[in-house]
Scaffold this active site. Structure first.
Site, PDB file in Angstrom:
ATOM      1  N   SER A 111       0.782  -1.189  -0.134  1.00 18.53           N
ATOM      2  CA  SER A 111      -0.106   0.090  -0.015  1.00 18.53           C
ATOM      3  C   SER A 111       0.872   1.264   0.166  1.00 18.53           C
ATOM      4  CB  SER A 111      -0.937  -0.109   1.261  1.00 18.53           C
ATOM      5  OG  SER A 111      -1.992   1.077   1.213  1.00 18.53           O
TER       6      SER A 111
ATOM      7  N   HIS B 265      -3.832  -0.503  -4.314  1.00 17.45           N
ATOM      8  CA  HIS B 265      -5.456  -1.116  -4.335  1.00 17.45           C
ATOM      9  C   HIS B 265      -6.046  -0.582  -5.596  1.00 17.45           C
ATOM     10  CE1 HIS B 265      -4.891  -1.170   0.026  1.00 17.45           C
ATOM     11  NE2 HIS B 265      -4.346  -0.100   0.077  1.00 17.45           N
TER      12      HIS B 265
ATOM     13  N   GLU C 210      -4.807  -5.417  -5.076  1.00 14.64           N
ATOM     14  CA  GLU C 210      -4.862  -5.992  -3.492  1.00 14.64           C
ATOM     15  C   GLU C 210      -4.348  -7.448  -3.547  1.00 14.64           C
ATOM     16  OE1 GLU C 210      -7.721  -2.880  -1.274  1.00 14.64           O
ATOM     17  OE2 GLU C 210      -8.332  -5.173  -1.427  1.00 14.64           O
TER      18      GLU C 210
END
Length: 290
Positions: A132, A174, A201
């Protein structure tokens, strides 16, 4: 004959990776870091829940056999410049940066002793991983903010300085889950010399020697606007951008991409269950040895 330089590897995860089940990606990261000889440094600095992050990654890396887990967690830019705070990085075989707020990381890493120590670790062959926000910070420039959605809009996103471990790209994470195609396309249309890499993800790219290979559950996308036509210099603020002739690569697990040639290099159909069974068997054999 001169010694061959160490192989430098990045392991970049699109976020929300499995930590409690088979945890295929974190298993792979631990193996790259040395397996049972691994000394992994966890950097939870981007997260608002640092103690929980440290506990979660310590548990999973220990489960996969890492012999030592350290934590480097500066809370101010001054602390990121203190050598004693970051000393563990100089013996690490793997460094892992958690998710959270990537602007916090840009404040801590840019032109600080912490950022320099991560570069040193990478140069001597330690695998550098991140998820992330910890994925976005890997590139030279990173998307710091921007509207989600499929349509590229003029001036709807901003970039900030990253670590610069991976040159010539902008990484977004994401990707499919938060519909970030438009914002990455807009950034690359304005900077056609760069490649955009969007990672879904529980999916990762393993980068080494100018190539990356995709691992995990879903897909990595590459956006290439080198030969595209765009009205980015003239479009009004928040207007939909014209982008014609962009090349988009959708790369599932098993695909290898050439970052220099900007093309697919290889594709091997991926069977994650078979990989896990083989690696687990190898780990059991290693554990059984006297």
């Amino acid at each position: 004959m001169p010694a061959r330089p160490p192989r430098s590897t990045l392991f970049i995860i699109g976020g929300a990776e499995d930590k409690v089940g088979r945890a295929t990606l974190l298993r792979r990261f631990t193996k790259l870091a040395g397996g049972r000889k691994a000394h992994i440094v966890v950097i939870p600095t981007a997260s608002s829940f640092r103690s929980e992050v440290v506990e979660a990654y310590t548990t999973v890396f220990t489960r996969f056999g890492a012999s030592r887990i350290s934590v480097v967690d500066p809370t101010t830019r001054d602390q990121a410049d203190m050598v004693e705070e970051i000393a563990a990085l100089d013996t690490a075989t793997g460094v892992f940066m958690s998710g959270g707020n990537q602007l916090v990381l840009s404040q801590m890493f840019a032109n600080t002793a912490l950022g320099e120590a991560i570069h040193r670790a990478h140069a001597r062959g330690a695998v550098i991983g991140g998820t992330s926000a910890g994925a976005s910070i890997m590139s030279e420039f990173m998307i710091a903010l921007g509207a989600d959605g499929a349509v590229p809009l003029q001036r709807s996103s901003g970039v900030s300085q990253g670590l610069g471990l991976l040159k010539g790209v902008v990484i977004d994470q994401h990707f499919a889950e938060r519909a970030r195609y438009g914002r990455l396309m807009a950034v690359i249309a304005r900077s056609p010399g760069l490649l955009g890499i969007g990672i879904d993800e529980d999916t990762a790219i393993e980068v080494s020697d100018g190539l990356f290979t995709v691992h995990g559950r879903s897909t990595a996308f590459v956006i290439d606007c080198a030969r595209a036509v765009s009205d980015a210099p003239d479009a009004r603020r928040y207007a939909p951008l014209l982008v014609s002739g962009a090349v988009v690569h959708a790369l599932p697990a098993g695909a290898t991409f050439d970052l220099v040639g900007r093309r697919l290099a290889d594709f091997v159909e991926h069977h994650p269950d078979a990989v896990i069974v083989a690696e687990t068997a190898a780990e059991e054999v290693a554990t059984a040895r006297p």
